[in-house]
Design a protein around this motif. Structure first.
Motif, PDB file in Angstrom:
ATOM      1  N   PHE A  12     -32.159  -6.214  78.801  1.00  0.00           N
ATOM      2  CA  PHE A  12     -31.521  -5.615  77.628  1.00  0.00           C
ATOM      3  C   PHE A  12     -31.131  -4.172  77.883  1.00  0.00           C
ATOM      4  CE2 PHE A  12     -34.346  -8.846  75.903  1.00  0.00           C
ATOM      5  CZ  PHE A  12     -33.510  -9.515  75.019  1.00  0.00           C
ATOM      6  N   LYS A  13     -30.010  -3.783  77.327  1.00  0.00           N
ATOM      7  CA  LYS A  13     -29.617  -2.377  77.269  1.00  0.00           C
ATOM      8  C   LYS A  13     -30.032  -1.809  75.905  1.00  0.00           C
ATOM      9  CE  LYS A  13     -26.716   1.028  78.771  1.00  0.00           C
ATOM     10  NZ  LYS A  13     -26.829   1.668  80.058  1.00  0.00           N
ATOM     11  N   ASN A  14     -29.831  -2.601  74.854  1.00  0.00           N
ATOM     12  CA  ASN A  14     -30.116  -2.197  73.487  1.00  0.00           C
ATOM     13  C   ASN A  14     -31.612  -2.308  73.205  1.00  0.00           C
ATOM     14  OD1 ASN A  14     -30.612  -2.688  70.588  1.00  0.00           O
ATOM     15  ND2 ASN A  14     -28.388  -2.444  70.422  1.00  0.00           N
ATOM     16  N   GLU A  15     -32.228  -1.209  72.812  1.00  0.00           N
ATOM     17  CA  GLU A  15     -33.678  -1.193  72.597  1.00  0.00           C
ATOM     18  C   GLU A  15     -34.114  -1.977  71.372  1.00  0.00           C
ATOM     19  OE1 GLU A  15     -36.026   1.985  73.619  1.00  0.00           O
ATOM     20  OE2 GLU A  15     -34.772   2.544  75.315  1.00  0.00           O
ATOM     21  N   ILE A  16     -33.244  -2.131  70.383  1.00  0.00           N
ATOM     22  CA  ILE A  16     -33.585  -2.941  69.204  1.00  0.00           C
ATOM     23  C   ILE A  16     -33.727  -4.401  69.625  1.00  0.00           C
ATOM     24  CG2 ILE A  16     -32.746  -3.806  66.972  1.00  0.00           C
ATOM     25  CD1 ILE A  16     -31.461  -0.993  66.604  1.00  0.00           C
ATOM     26  N   TYR A  17     -32.774  -4.896  70.422  1.00  0.00           N
ATOM     27  CA  TYR A  17     -32.856  -6.271  70.924  1.00  0.00           C
ATOM     28  C   TYR A  17     -34.091  -6.456  71.804  1.00  0.00           C
ATOM     29  CZ  TYR A  17     -28.007  -6.782  69.340  1.00  0.00           C
ATOM     30  OH  TYR A  17     -26.856  -6.828  68.601  1.00  0.00           O
ATOM     31  N   LEU A  18     -34.369  -5.437  72.604  1.00  0.00           N
ATOM     32  CA  LEU A  18     -35.551  -5.474  73.463  1.00  0.00           C
ATOM     33  C   LEU A  18     -36.820  -5.630  72.623  1.00  0.00           C
ATOM     34  CD1 LEU A  18     -37.165  -4.966  76.133  1.00  0.00           C
ATOM     35  CD2 LEU A  18     -36.968  -2.532  75.605  1.00  0.00           C
ATOM     36  N   LYS A  19     -36.976  -4.804  71.619  1.00  0.00           N
ATOM     37  CA  LYS A  19     -38.178  -4.852  70.775  1.00  0.00           C
ATOM     38  C   LYS A  19     -38.287  -6.187  70.037  1.00  0.00           C
ATOM     39  CE  LYS A  19     -38.582   0.084  70.306  1.00  0.00           C
ATOM     40  NZ  LYS A  19     -38.511   1.267  69.462  1.00  0.00           N
ATOM     41  N   ASN A  20     -37.154  -6.698  69.548  1.00  0.00           N
ATOM     42  CA  ASN A  20     -37.159  -7.996  68.869  1.00  0.00           C
ATOM     43  C   ASN A  20     -37.573  -9.119  69.818  1.00  0.00           C
ATOM     44  OD1 ASN A  20     -36.361  -6.835  66.458  1.00  0.00           O
ATOM     45  ND2 ASN A  20     -34.204  -7.360  66.731  1.00  0.00           N
ATOM     46  N   LEU A  42     -31.010  -0.430  82.190  1.00  0.00           N
ATOM     47  CA  LEU A  42     -31.382  -1.738  81.663  1.00  0.00           C
ATOM     48  C   LEU A  42     -32.896  -1.914  81.649  1.00  0.00           C
ATOM     49  CD1 LEU A  42     -28.705  -4.001  83.385  1.00  0.00           C
ATOM     50  CD2 LEU A  42     -28.690  -3.082  81.049  1.00  0.00           C
ATOM     51  N   ASN A  43     -33.365  -2.623  80.628  1.00  0.00           N
ATOM     52  CA  ASN A  43     -34.783  -2.945  80.473  1.00  0.00           C
ATOM     53  C   ASN A  43     -35.006  -4.391  80.895  1.00  0.00           C
ATOM     54  OD1 ASN A  43     -35.825  -0.482  78.968  1.00  0.00           O
ATOM     55  ND2 ASN A  43     -34.073  -1.069  77.721  1.00  0.00           N
ATOM     56  N   TYR A  44     -35.888  -4.600  81.850  1.00  0.00           N
ATOM     57  CA  TYR A  44     -36.192  -5.922  82.391  1.00  0.00           C
ATOM     58  C   TYR A  44     -37.498  -6.413  81.782  1.00  0.00           C
ATOM     59  CZ  TYR A  44     -32.569  -4.983  85.792  1.00  0.00           C
ATOM     60  OH  TYR A  44     -31.355  -4.710  86.383  1.00  0.00           O
ATOM     61  N   VAL A  45     -37.410  -7.516  81.035  1.00  0.00           N
ATOM     62  CA  VAL A  45     -38.589  -8.103  80.398  1.00  0.00           C
ATOM     63  C   VAL A  45     -39.163  -9.142  81.352  1.00  0.00           C
ATOM     64  CG1 VAL A  45     -39.464  -9.432  78.443  1.00  0.00           C
ATOM     65  CG2 VAL A  45     -37.621  -7.759  78.105  1.00  0.00           C
ATOM     66  N   TYR A  46     -40.449  -8.964  81.695  1.00  0.00           N
ATOM     67  CA  TYR A  46     -41.067  -9.924  82.617  1.00  0.00           C
ATOM     68  C   TYR A  46     -42.317 -10.531  82.001  1.00  0.00           C
ATOM     69  CZ  TYR A  46     -44.179  -6.065  84.103  1.00  0.00           C
ATOM     70  OH  TYR A  46     -45.078  -5.031  84.147  1.00  0.00           O
ATOM     71  N   LEU A  47     -42.529 -11.799  82.364  1.00  0.00           N
ATOM     72  CA  LEU A  47     -43.644 -12.567  81.825  1.00  0.00           C
ATOM     73  C   LEU A  47     -44.885 -12.441  82.681  1.00  0.00           C
ATOM     74  CD1 LEU A  47     -41.676 -15.809  80.926  1.00  0.00           C
ATOM     75  CD2 LEU A  47     -42.207 -13.857  79.452  1.00  0.00           C
ATOM     76  N   ALA A  48     -44.700 -12.171  83.968  1.00  0.00           N
ATOM     77  CA  ALA A  48     -45.837 -12.045  84.887  1.00  0.00           C
ATOM     78  C   ALA A  48     -45.375 -11.353  86.161  1.00  0.00           C
ATOM     79  CB  ALA A  48     -46.411 -13.417  85.218  1.00  0.00           C
ATOM     80  N   LYS A  49     -46.347 -10.819  86.874  1.00  0.00           N
ATOM     81  CA  LYS A  49     -46.107 -10.192  88.176  1.00  0.00           C
ATOM     82  C   LYS A  49     -47.098 -10.790  89.157  1.00  0.00           C
ATOM     83  CE  LYS A  49     -46.617  -5.970  90.736  1.00  0.00           C
ATOM     84  NZ  LYS A  49     -47.639  -4.981  90.933  1.00  0.00           N
TER      85      LYS A  49
END
Length: 93
Positions: A12-20, A42-49
């Protein structure tokens, strides 16, 4: 962000979408995290590392042991000082 293999669920680029999206994952019982790439914002959302590629691929193939059904991919971080290299695994069907 440290070296390793990240199971990425979204970007996500948009932080509102990221938080949602983060809230949606939390409501599904997933402990997701994210990091921001300072080069592209860009914000990369990850489930695990994972440290080992084999474990990351197993998590990818099992869709996080059935906990996540949407599209995911593996991002391999080679050297955090010089950022990351992306490895996109084939889409699961």
């Amino acid at each position: 962000v440290g070296q390793g293999h990240y199971i990425v669920a979204n970007v996500f680029k948009n932080e509102i979408y990221l938080k949602n999206f983060m809230q949606e994952l939390k409501s599904q019982g997933l402990d997701a995290q994210y990091f921001k790439n300072p080069d592209n914002g860009l914000n990369y959302v990850y489930l695990a590392k994972y440290e080992e590629n084999d474990r990351a691929y197993a998590a990818y193939k099992s869709r996080m042991k059935g906990k996540y059904q949407d599209e995911i991919w593996i991002m391999h971080v080679e050297n955090p000082r010089y950022y990351f290299m992306v490895v996109i695994c084939p889409r699961l069907r």
